[in-house]
Design a protein around this motif. Structure first.
Motif, PDB file in Angstrom:
ATOM      1  N   UNK A  99      35.838  42.897  39.777  1.00 31.91           N
ATOM      2  CA  UNK A  99      36.253  43.627  40.993  1.00 31.91           C
ATOM      3  C   UNK A  99      37.730  43.375  41.312  1.00 31.91           C
ATOM      4  N   UNK A 100      38.344  44.338  41.962  1.00 31.09           N
ATOM      5  CA  UNK A 100      39.745  44.169  42.365  1.00 31.09           C
ATOM      6  C   UNK A 100      39.888  43.050  43.415  1.00 31.09           C
ATOM      7  N   UNK A 101      38.973  43.005  44.368  1.00 29.99           N
ATOM      8  CA  UNK A 101      39.027  41.961  45.398  1.00 29.99           C
ATOM      9  C   UNK A 101      38.596  40.633  44.784  1.00 29.99           C
ATOM     10  N   UNK A 102      39.492  39.650  44.839  1.00 28.82           N
ATOM     11  CA  UNK A 102      39.247  38.372  44.184  1.00 28.82           C
ATOM     12  C   UNK A 102      39.385  37.246  45.207  1.00 28.82           C
ATOM     13  N   UNK A 103      38.399  36.367  45.247  1.00 34.88           N
ATOM     14  CA  UNK A 103      38.441  35.246  46.181  1.00 34.88           C
ATOM     15  C   UNK A 103      38.648  33.939  45.434  1.00 34.88           C
ATOM     16  N   UNK A 104      39.669  33.199  45.863  1.00 38.09           N
ATOM     17  CA  UNK A 104      39.873  31.839  45.354  1.00 38.09           C
ATOM     18  C   UNK A 104      39.807  30.909  46.557  1.00 38.09           C
ATOM     19  N   UNK A 105      38.897  29.945  46.521  1.00 39.75           N
ATOM     20  CA  UNK A 105      38.792  28.962  47.597  1.00 39.75           C
ATOM     21  C   UNK A 105      39.132  27.601  47.011  1.00 39.75           C
ATOM     22  N   UNK A 106      40.060  26.911  47.671  1.00 37.95           N
ATOM     23  CA  UNK A 106      40.467  25.574  47.246  1.00 37.95           C
ATOM     24  C   UNK A 106      40.116  24.617  48.372  1.00 37.95           C
ATOM     25  N   UNK A 107      39.186  23.711  48.099  1.00 34.88           N
ATOM     26  CA  UNK A 107      38.751  22.751  49.120  1.00 34.88           C
ATOM     27  C   UNK A 107      39.421  21.409  48.848  1.00 34.88           C
ATOM     28  N   UNK A 108      40.390  21.064  49.708  1.00 36.63           N
ATOM     29  CA  UNK A 108      41.163  19.840  49.485  1.00 36.63           C
ATOM     30  C   UNK A 108      40.447  18.589  49.985  1.00 36.63           C
ATOM     31  N   UNK A 109      39.421  18.761  50.822  1.00 37.37           N
ATOM     32  CA  UNK A 109      38.541  17.660  51.250  1.00 37.37           C
ATOM     33  C   UNK A 109      39.256  16.514  51.969  1.00 37.37           C
ATOM     34  N   UNK A 110      40.301  16.815  52.686  1.00 40.66           N
ATOM     35  CA  UNK A 110      40.979  15.721  53.390  1.00 40.66           C
ATOM     36  C   UNK A 110      41.147  15.938  54.888  1.00 40.66           C
ATOM     37  N   UNK A 111      40.966  17.161  55.390  1.00 42.74           N
ATOM     38  CA  UNK A 111      41.226  17.362  56.810  1.00 42.74           C
ATOM     39  C   UNK A 111      40.534  18.589  57.338  1.00 42.74           C
ATOM     40  N   UNK A 112      41.080  19.155  58.408  1.00 40.47           N
ATOM     41  CA  UNK A 112      40.413  20.271  59.076  1.00 40.47           C
ATOM     42  C   UNK A 112      41.294  21.520  59.132  1.00 40.47           C
ATOM     43  N   UNK A 113      42.478  21.469  58.527  1.00 36.28           N
ATOM     44  CA  UNK A 113      43.377  22.617  58.601  1.00 36.28           C
ATOM     45  C   UNK A 113      43.107  23.586  57.455  1.00 36.28           C
ATOM     46  N   UNK A 114      43.518  24.854  57.660  1.00 33.77           N
ATOM     47  CA  UNK A 114      43.304  25.844  56.614  1.00 33.77           C
ATOM     48  C   UNK A 114      44.361  26.935  56.706  1.00 33.77           C
ATOM     49  N   UNK A 115      44.473  27.702  55.647  1.00 32.95           N
ATOM     50  CA  UNK A 115      45.390  28.845  55.644  1.00 32.95           C
ATOM     51  C   UNK A 115      44.946  29.819  54.569  1.00 32.95           C
ATOM     52  N   UNK A 116      45.276  31.075  54.808  1.00 28.73           N
ATOM     53  CA  UNK A 116      44.988  32.124  53.821  1.00 28.73           C
ATOM     54  C   UNK A 116      46.300  32.705  53.310  1.00 28.73           C
ATOM     55  N   UNK A 117      46.443  32.741  51.994  1.00 29.96           N
ATOM     56  CA  UNK A 117      47.592  33.375  51.342  1.00 29.96           C
ATOM     57  C   UNK A 117      47.056  34.539  50.515  1.00 29.96           C
ATOM     58  N   UNK A 118      47.741  35.675  50.609  1.00 32.54           N
ATOM     59  CA  UNK A 118      47.361  36.839  49.802  1.00 32.54           C
ATOM     60  C   UNK A 118      48.330  36.985  48.635  1.00 32.54           C
ATOM     61  N   UNK A 119      47.807  37.267  47.468  1.00 37.94           N
ATOM     62  CA  UNK A 119      48.693  37.530  46.333  1.00 37.94           C
ATOM     63  C   UNK A 119      48.048  38.536  45.399  1.00 37.94           C
ATOM     64  N   UNK A 120      48.696  38.756  44.252  1.00 35.53           N
ATOM     65  CA  UNK A 120      48.185  39.703  43.261  1.00 35.53           C
ATOM     66  C   UNK A 120      48.247  39.059  41.889  1.00 35.53           C
ATOM     67  N   UNK A 121      47.628  39.713  40.924  1.00 35.53           N
ATOM     68  CA  UNK A 121      47.698  39.213  39.557  1.00 35.53           C
ATOM     69  C   UNK A 121      48.997  39.676  38.884  1.00 35.53           C
ATOM     70  N   UNK A 122      49.268  39.090  37.733  1.00 32.43           N
ATOM     71  CA  UNK A 122      50.466  39.432  36.965  1.00 32.43           C
ATOM     72  C   UNK A 122      50.013  40.297  35.797  1.00 32.43           C
ATOM     73  N   UNK A 123      50.473  41.541  35.799  1.00 33.59           N
ATOM     74  CA  UNK A 123      49.910  42.532  34.879  1.00 33.59           C
ATOM     75  C   UNK A 123      50.980  43.174  34.001  1.00 33.59           C
ATOM     76  N   UNK A 124      50.509  43.882  32.998  1.00 38.50           N
ATOM     77  CA  UNK A 124      51.429  44.666  32.174  1.00 38.50           C
ATOM     78  C   UNK A 124      52.196  45.666  33.032  1.00 38.50           C
ATOM     79  N   UNK A 125      51.477  46.279  33.980  1.00 38.98           N
ATOM     80  CA  UNK A 125      52.131  47.296  34.793  1.00 38.98           C
ATOM     81  C   UNK A 125      53.216  46.687  35.693  1.00 38.98           C
TER      82      UNK A 125
END
Lengths: 385, 385
Positions: free
Chosen positions: B349-375
């Motif tokens: 699917x085009x929509x891709x979720x990556x979750x990184x759990x750092x396991x040290x605190x209570x803060x969070x943030x969301x960053x949006x990006x794209x893949x690196x393609x031929x186009x």
């Protein structure tokens, strides 16, 4: 000849099935002395492979008997089992060589997460076969065994009056400051103390391997190891030795750049008239990591605006509206405005020169990088498969 | 409706030949009041286009009458002539609208270095034609005129109880923190003070546009402008207004991500359990800028080793050997080692979720990006031609 060009060294490269191609995949480099001096620099990534954690301890006393290297698996993020594999690799080599496991450096390269039972068995077999195959002519085989996506082995030798420095390297992708999926072993028969070896190695890597920034990605496994046998019996002037080591390192770094995954241009970025060397390096790296600039070079497009946009993101001392940019000798931008027509720049040769004149000081630095190509995307989207 | 969804605004988009395609290329957005509140945030690149230098001065007093935007030329690094062009653009609009040039914001986008006589003549013509074409239905035309390599216009509207926030955006490439080749105009008929507008705009952009990091390249021209007319006569609760503005901003940011040059995956990186929000942002950005990770996603390869290698380059608080990584809901890595088999991850699917759990605190943030393609490589190697 690479790591066996200098006297006092034996090496081997054998095939044990870590690579699906059946090519050589385990290398052993042994220092026969009389000196057993060793020094190494490691990736600055906080995520470090098991062989990095092991080898950092090993080189602390400045004594290294041998280096075992494998391709076909990074043994990184493979947990306690993976660390035990590295430990057993050193134990096996030590037993066969009749030395202490505490003097055996281990290096691995390949996919992160690979390091299970099968990996361990093959690496240990590789140590056995490698030690059995050791030879004073084994440098070439060893340089083949450490290749991953490299298209050819990298070797360099510098000979001075009675003493020699030689080395081998593998790279291809993930080349970035603080080293990258880059393994290098350099040997010399010069007489050196451990302190001299460490100092000379740090000085050489800082201005060579550390300034090769092909794709901005820093690896978990990279290591440059220097071994000194003293077999020439000659104690060179420290300045002469440092120059020879830098020459070998620079030659290997240029070969790594020339064989970077999918690249079609080798870009040399010379930052001139910076206030400090650190500023020059920061500016050069910012351009080297700018995908838009790198894609433009792939398209033979002298897009100097992307150079200025990249350096504008740095904190270096300069006036963004008083910077000159030269591409392959043509000044395309002066004082922050257009200069010669972009049509005058011929970007068809692989060797590409970018000169950035910051006009504020006397410091300078050279950063090597590559363009961003279809083949880079292809190779790195298919690497795991 | 975009910028004309809220009451009190008129807009137009006209074609004057700045784009070789003959498409609309100059937009005008006018605030008819009764309030003339304006606020803006700008690229943090030190290399700044002439319209950025101009507009920064204009918004300082919190009063903005109109915004003139052009595609087809960035008017960046075009020297004193380029700055005069921006100045004349504002003068022309002010004269035609019967207001002060000191209340006219100017935005440009396109190739750096473009801003000569021909550019100036066309932009001034565009102002004349644009002012003549102003209409309370002109939002759509305006949103078309700011497109560059965008495949479609971006518009968003949020309606609340009697008041409205609407906006338009263009992006496509060079999306990075501190903004990028991104122009955004948002209008509202809510009653706001200049201070409220400025505060709400900074709060909204920090967590939306600033966390869109498509290719790590920061532009020289980017600007997000907020205009408030007060025409609804309603003074919303500041919290409600902030939420509505954030919603419009987030919607536009997602549209920019979805139309990023050449991308085949929209990757949402959620960093969880960080010690601080700054740590979460640093970790997310490091992954968002890692070419090896981005190429792997293009190849539908859940290469979590590249995620760990990327976060290992940061200074954030976490234990590299105790991090969990989820891709599209599958925990592929736990405690720094392999977890579920990579075969379980479906990256088609085009929509891709990556979750990184750092396991040290209570803060969070969301960053949006794209893949690196031929186009991506293709579009950016051919942009100038």
């Amino acid at each position: 000849m690479s790591v066996t060009a200098a006297q006092g060294f034996e090496a081997a490269g054998v095939a044990v099935g870590l690579k699906s191609t059946g090519n050589r995949d385990v290398a052993v480099v042994v220092n026969r002395g009389p000196l057993k001096v060793g020094a190494a620099v490691f990736t600055s990534n906080r995520a470090q492979a098991n062989p990095i954690m092991w080898s950092k301890q090993i080189v602390q006393d400045g004594v290294v008997e041998a280096v075992v290297l494998n391709s076909g698996g990074a043994n990184c993020f493979t947990g306690a089992f993976g660390f035990q594999t590295t430990h057993q690799t050193a134990e096996k080599a030590a037993e066969l060589l009749g030395v202490s496991a505490g003097d055996i450096v281990v290096c691995s390269t390949g996919l992160i997460g690979v390091g299970g039972e099968d990996f361990r068995a093959k690496v240990l077999t590789g140590v056995e076969q490698g030690v059995a195959a050791l030879s004073a002519d084994g440098g070439e085989d060893a340089s083949l065994a450490i290749m991953t996506t490299d298209s050819k082995p990298k070797r360099a030798v510098v000979q001075r009056d009675g003493w020699t420095v030689g080395g081998m390297a593998k790279g291809a992708g993930m080349l970035a400051p603080g080293l990258a999926t880059m393994l290098v072993v350099i040997t010399t028969d010069a007489v050196l103390t451990a302190e001299q070896a460490d100092e000379a190695l740090r000085a050489a890597t800082t201005v060579t391997f550390d300034r090769l920034d092909s794709d901005g990605c820093m690896s978990t496994n990279d290591q440059v190891t220097l071994l000194a046998s003293g077999a020439s019996g000659i104690t060179p002037d420290p300045t002469d030795f440092a120059a020879a080591l830098r020459e070998v390192s620079d030659n290997l770094a240029a070969q790594l750049q020339g064989d970077a995954e999918g690249a079609s241009h080798d870009i040399t970025i010379d930052v001139q008239h910076a206030e400090t060397e650190a500023d020059a390096v920061e500016v050069g790296r910012s351009v080297a990591r700018n995908n838009l600039f790198k894609a433009a070079i792939f398209g033979n497009d002298p897009n100097w605006g992307r150079v200025l946009a990249a350096i504008g993101t740095t904190q270096a001392a300069f006036d963004p509206y008083d910077v000159d940019v030269y591409m392959n000798g043509v000044r395309v931008c002066t004082a922050g405005g257009p200069d010669r027509p972009r049509e005058e720049v011929d970007l068809t040769p692989r060797a590409t020169s970018l000169v950035i004149d910051l006009k504020v000081g006397a410091a300078e630095a050279r950063i090597r990088t590559n363009d961003l190509t279809h083949d880079y995307v292809h190779e790195n989207s298919a690497y795991a498969s």
